[in-house]
Design a protein around this motif. Structure first.
Motif, PDB file in Angstrom:
ATOM      1  N   GLY A 174       0.820  -1.213   0.000  1.00 54.93           N
ATOM      2  CA  GLY A 174       0.000   0.000   0.000  1.00 54.93           C
ATOM      3  C   GLY A 174       0.845   1.251   0.000  1.00 54.93           C
ATOM      4  O   GLY A 174       2.075   1.200   0.156  1.00 54.93           O
ATOM      5  N   PHE A 175       0.172   2.398  -0.170  1.00 55.16           N
ATOM      6  CA  PHE A 175       0.859   3.681  -0.305  1.00 55.16           C
ATOM      7  C   PHE A 175       0.154   4.736   0.538  1.00 55.16           C
ATOM      8  O   PHE A 175      -1.052   4.660   0.770  1.00 55.16           O
ATOM      9  CB  PHE A 175       0.867   4.130  -1.765  1.00 55.16           C
ATOM     10  N   VAL A 176       0.917   5.721   0.972  1.00 53.25           N
ATOM     11  CA  VAL A 176       0.361   6.902   1.620  1.00 53.25           C
ATOM     12  C   VAL A 176       0.779   8.098   0.783  1.00 53.25           C
ATOM     13  O   VAL A 176       1.969   8.312   0.533  1.00 53.25           O
ATOM     14  CB  VAL A 176       0.854   7.047   3.076  1.00 53.25           C
ATOM     15  N   MET A 177      -0.203   8.879   0.322  1.00 50.30           N
ATOM     16  CA  MET A 177       0.074   9.925  -0.651  1.00 50.30           C
ATOM     17  C   MET A 177       0.572  11.223  -0.033  1.00 50.30           C
ATOM     18  O   MET A 177       1.220  12.017  -0.698  1.00 50.30           O
ATOM     19  CB  MET A 177      -1.178  10.221  -1.479  1.00 50.30           C
ATOM     20  N   ALA A 178       0.241  11.474   1.228  1.00 48.70           N
ATOM     21  CA  ALA A 178       0.662  12.727   1.854  1.00 48.70           C
ATOM     22  C   ALA A 178       2.181  12.803   1.923  1.00 48.70           C
ATOM     23  O   ALA A 178       2.863  11.792   2.105  1.00 48.70           O
ATOM     24  CB  ALA A 178       0.078  12.842   3.255  1.00 48.70           C
ATOM     25  N   GLU A 179       2.709  14.014   1.778  1.00 50.74           N
ATOM     26  CA  GLU A 179       4.145  14.243   1.893  1.00 50.74           C
ATOM     27  C   GLU A 179       4.405  15.091   3.133  1.00 50.74           C
ATOM     28  O   GLU A 179       3.664  16.026   3.428  1.00 50.74           O
ATOM     29  CB  GLU A 179       4.672  14.945   0.640  1.00 50.74           C
ATOM     30  N   ALA A 180       5.458  14.744   3.851  1.00 52.20           N
ATOM     31  CA  ALA A 180       5.714  15.406   5.127  1.00 52.20           C
ATOM     32  C   ALA A 180       6.307  16.784   4.906  1.00 52.20           C
ATOM     33  O   ALA A 180       7.319  16.947   4.239  1.00 52.20           O
ATOM     34  CB  ALA A 180       6.669  14.572   5.977  1.00 52.20           C
ATOM     35  N   SER A 181       5.671  17.798   5.466  1.00 47.54           N
ATOM     36  CA  SER A 181       6.303  19.110   5.555  1.00 47.54           C
ATOM     37  C   SER A 181       6.543  19.466   7.010  1.00 47.54           C
ATOM     38  O   SER A 181       6.913  20.575   7.348  1.00 47.54           O
ATOM     39  CB  SER A 181       5.423  20.179   4.885  1.00 47.54           C
ATOM     40  N   SER A 182       6.320  18.495   7.871  1.00 44.32           N
ATOM     41  CA  SER A 182       6.565  18.660   9.298  1.00 44.32           C
ATOM     42  C   SER A 182       7.120  17.356   9.840  1.00 44.32           C
ATOM     43  O   SER A 182       6.676  16.270   9.465  1.00 44.32           O
ATOM     44  CB  SER A 182       5.267  19.016  10.031  1.00 44.32           C
ATOM     45  N   LYS A 530       1.426   2.349  -8.219  1.00 48.55           N
ATOM     46  CA  LYS A 530       1.994   3.369  -7.345  1.00 48.55           C
ATOM     47  C   LYS A 530       1.951   4.709  -8.077  1.00 48.55           C
ATOM     48  O   LYS A 530       2.666   4.913  -9.060  1.00 48.55           O
ATOM     49  CB  LYS A 530       3.439   3.040  -6.962  1.00 48.55           C
ATOM     50  N   TYR A 531       1.093   5.597  -7.596  1.00 47.32           N
ATOM     51  CA  TYR A 531       1.050   6.957  -8.135  1.00 47.32           C
ATOM     52  C   TYR A 531       1.968   7.838  -7.303  1.00 47.32           C
ATOM     53  O   TYR A 531       1.910   7.830  -6.076  1.00 47.32           O
ATOM     54  CB  TYR A 531      -0.379   7.510  -8.083  1.00 47.32           C
ATOM     55  N   GLN A 532       2.814   8.598  -7.981  1.00 42.59           N
ATOM     56  CA  GLN A 532       3.726   9.444  -7.228  1.00 42.59           C
ATOM     57  C   GLN A 532       3.006  10.645  -6.619  1.00 42.59           C
ATOM     58  O   GLN A 532       3.373  11.116  -5.552  1.00 42.59           O
ATOM     59  CB  GLN A 532       4.878   9.924  -8.128  1.00 42.59           C
TER      60      GLN A 532
END
Length: 550
Positions: A174-182, A530-532
Motif C-alpha cells: 500500500g501507499f500513503v500519498m501525503a508528503e511530510a512538511s513537518s 503506485k502513483y507518485q
C-alpha cells in the motif's frame, strides 16, 4: 681532462654491458611491450535505476589488437559486474555516483591497462509504477515497471539491491500519498510520501521516490502515541494486520499558499484500531492508539476496514482533489458485529438495525456508487462467503440485503466500481462481474457472471488469479497470475508470476487485454499502481486533464 672523460665513458659502457648480461637472459629474448589504447569510454555516464547501460569500447595495441588475447572486467564501486569486452547491463544499483573502471589484462604478459569513469545513478521511481508484492523462493519480494517511458520490469529487486529480505509471509502492499512538511508526520511519511509493505505482521517503510528502505525500517506502535507521556502509552499486542488511507482535504489553493493536503491513516493491529491524521504544517497531525472494540475488551476487529462514504469534495473556487469521508467500518469477529469508527473510536450498531453474524470475518468492503449504501463481504469459519448491502442515514445503519457469495471463495479479490453498481471479483482462474443491487433480489453470484477465463488467454488449468487492482480512472484493470500450481512458496529459478493489464470500458464494463507481462515476479500477493502524486480520478486542473498512462 678530456682523456679522463673518455676513459670514464668507456668504463661505464663495460659496466652497463656486464649488468645487462647479469640479468640472466640474452638480449634476443627481450621484446617490446604491447602497449594498449582504450577508446570509446566516456568520463561520465548518467542513468536512472534499471535503465540499460551499453559501452562498446575500442581496444588497440602497438603490436597486436586481437581481442581474444585479453581478459576484461567492468568494475563499479569495487564490484565486478561483467567480464566481457562489451558492457550491456541493466543498472540494477542504488542511486548515487559509482566510481568505475574498465580493466584489460594481456593474457600472455599479464600486463594490465584500465580507464576510469563515473556512473551517476539517479532514481527512476519518482513517477507512476505498476508494483507487485510477491512470494519468491519462500520470501517476500517486490517487482515494478515504470510507466513514464518504455522500460523493462525490475524483477524481485529488493533483497538483491538492499541486502535483506522483506520477510517470509507477504501480506499487503500500500501507499500513503501525503508528503511530510513537518517532522511530526514522520515516520508515516517523508518528503516524498510512503510505500508500506506488510509482511510477517510488520509494516516496512519504503521511500516512494527511490523504493529504498527508510532509515526507520518499520512502523511501530509507538509512532501512534504522538506526545502522549502519562499514563505511559500501552501498545501491547501491537501486530499490524491491515492498513489503508483515506484522502481527505486535498486542494490546490488559489491564493498562492501552495498545495494543502490531509490523509487519514487507519490501521488494524492485534484486533485493535490505530489511527493517524497526517497533514502538512498548517495543520497538526493527530494520533490514536490501541482503541479496543466498543463491544468489550475481549473483542477483536477483523483485519479489514473500509470507508462507507467517499464523496468527492466540491470544487468551489479551489481545485479540489479530496473526498468527504464517511465512517470507517470495522467488524468485531468475537461478537460477530459491525461497528463504525471515527478517529479510532468505535461506536455501537444495534443488532435491531444490523443483525449479528457470529463466526464470521470481514474480508472486504467498500463505499459504492449508490448513495447511502456500502458493500461488505463476510467469511464464515468454513470459508463460505456472504455478500451484504449496508444502508446508512446519518449514523444509523441498516441491512437492506444479503446473499451467499456463490462462486466467490475465501481467496477471491474484489473491486467495487466507483461509477456504477458493479463488482469485479476473482475466483480460481476466472474474473467475474456482479451487480451488487442483485443482492436485494437474492441473485447469487454464479458462473454466468464470469467475464474472463485464463484458459482462453492460453494458460493451463493450474494457473490462478491471485491479485487484482483497478486504476483510479477506472480505465485499466490489472490481474496478478500465478503459474506455480501447488507450489505455495514460489520456488525454482523460473519466475512464474505474471501481470495482465486490461483496458476497461467504464460504460459497458468490457475488458480488452492490453499487455501480458510473463515471469515478472514470484507468486503475486498484491498488485497495485503506485502513483507518485494524487489526482482524484487521475485528473488534474479541476478534472480537465487526465494524467494516467497505464
Amino acid at each position: 681532462m678530456k682523456k679522463c672523460n673518455i676513459i670514464i665513458f668507456i668504463l661505464s659502457g663495460f659496466l652497463l654491458s656486464s649488468c645487462y648480461k647479469d640479468l640472466g637472459a640474452p638480449e634476443s629474448q627481450y621484446h617490446e611491450i604491447n602497449e594498449l589504447t582504450i577508446e570509446g569510454v566516456n568520463e561520465q555516464y548518467a542513468k536512472d535505476v534499471d535503465d540499460s547501460l551499453s559501452i562498446h569500447p575500442g581496444v588497440k595495441g602497438t603490436l597486436y589488437s586481437d581481442t581474444s588475447k585479453f581478459s576484461y572486467a567492468w568494475e563499479f564501486n569495487n564490484n565486478i559486474v561483467s567480464r566481457k569486452l562489451n558492457l550491456d547491463i541493466k543498472v540494477d544499483m542504488t542511486p548515487g555516483n559509482k566510481i568505475s573502471r574498465f580493466i584489460i589484462e594481456d593474457k600472455q604478459t599479464g600486463v594490465k591497462k584500465f580507464v576510469r569513469f563515473n556512473l551517476n545513478v539517479s532514481s527512476s521511481t519518482a513517477g507512476n509504477l505498476i508494483m507487485v508484492l510477491s512470494k519468491s523462493k519462500g520470501k517476500a519480494e517486490l517487482s515494478y515497471l515504470r510507466l513514464d517511458k518504455p522500460a523493462n520490469w525490475a524483477v524481485n529487486y529488493f533483497e538483491s539491491r538492499y541486502g535483506y529480505p522483506l520477510g517470509i509471509n507477504p501480506q499487503q502492499l500500500g501507499f500513503v500519498m501525503a508528503e511530510a512538511s513537518s517532522a511530526a508526520n514522520a515516520p508515516f511519511v517523508n518528503g516524498y510520501g510512503r510505500i508500506m509493505v506488510l509482511a510477517d505482521d510488520q509494516l516496512a517503510l519504503i521511500d516512494k521516490r527511490t523504493l529504498a528502505p527508510d532509515p526507520v525500517q518499520t512502523l511501530t506502535g509507538a509512532a501512534f502515541t504522538g506526545v502522549a507521556s502519562y499514563p505511559p502509552p500501552n501498545t501491547s499486542g501491537y501486530k499490524p494486520e491491515f492498513f489503508t488511507q483515506g484522502i481527505s482535504i486535498w486542494r490546490s489553493n488559489a491564493y498562492g499558499t501552495g498545495f494543502q493536503h490531509m490523509v487519514e491513516f487507519p490501521l488494524i493491529s492485534g484486533g485493535a484500531l490505530y489511527f493517524a491524521t497526517l497533514a502538512p504544517s498548517v495543520w497538526a497531525p493527530s494520533f490514536y492508539y490501541n482503541k479496543k472494540s466498543v463491544y468489550g475488551e475481549s473483542g477483536y476487529f477483523s483485519p479489514f476496514g473500509y470507508y462507507d462514504t467517499m464523496t468527492p469534495t466540491a470544487n468551489g473556487n479551489l481545485f479540489q482533489h479530496g473526498y468527504t469521508l464517511g465512517n470507517f467500518m470495522v467488524f468485531d469477529r468475537v461478537f460477530g458485529r459491525f461497528a463504525y469508527s471515527s478517529y479510532g473510536t468505535s461506536y455501537n450498531i444495534p443488532t435491531t438495525n444490523v443483525k449479528a453474524f457470529p463466526g464470521h470475518d470481514l474480508i472486504y468492503g467498500s463505499a459504492t456508487s449508490q448513495s447511502g449504501t456500502s458493500f461488505a463481504v463476510l467469511k464464515t469459519s468454513a470459508n463460505a462467503l456472504r455478500f451484504l448491502l449496508l444502508g446508512k442515514v446519518g449514523n444509523v445503519y441498516s441491512l437492506p440485503g444479503e446473499v451467499s457469495g456463490g462462486v466467490a471463495t475465501d481467496k477471491s479479490k474484489f473491486y467495487n466500481m466507483k461509477t456504477s453498481p458493479y463488482l469485479f471479483f476473482t475466483a480460481g482462474n476466472k474474473l467475474y462481474k456482479y451487480n451488487i443491487l442483485d443482492i436485494m433480489s437474492n441473485n447469487v453470484p454464479n458462473e454466468g457472471h464470469a467475464v474472463i477465463s485464463l484458459t482462453t488467454l492460453g494458460y493451463s488449468a493450474d494457473a490462478v488469479i491471485t491479485s487484482m487492482t483497478v486504476s483510479r480512472t477506472e480505465k485499466s484493470l490489472i490481474l496478478g497470475v500465478s503459474r506455480y500450481g501447488t507450489d505455495k512458496d514460489g520456488n525454482g529459478e523460473e519466475n512464474k508470476g505474471d501481470v495482465l493489464v486490461f483496458n476497461l470500458d467504464k460504460t459497458g464494463l468490457g475488458l480488452t487485454l492490453k499487455e501480458k507481462y510473463v515471469g515478472v515476479s514470484g507468486i503475486p500477493v498484491d498488485v497495485k499502481i503506485k502513483y507518485q502524486t494524487h489526482w482524484r480520478d487521475g485528473k488534474a486542473n479541476g478534472g480537465l486533464v487526465e494524467l494516467d498512462n497505464i
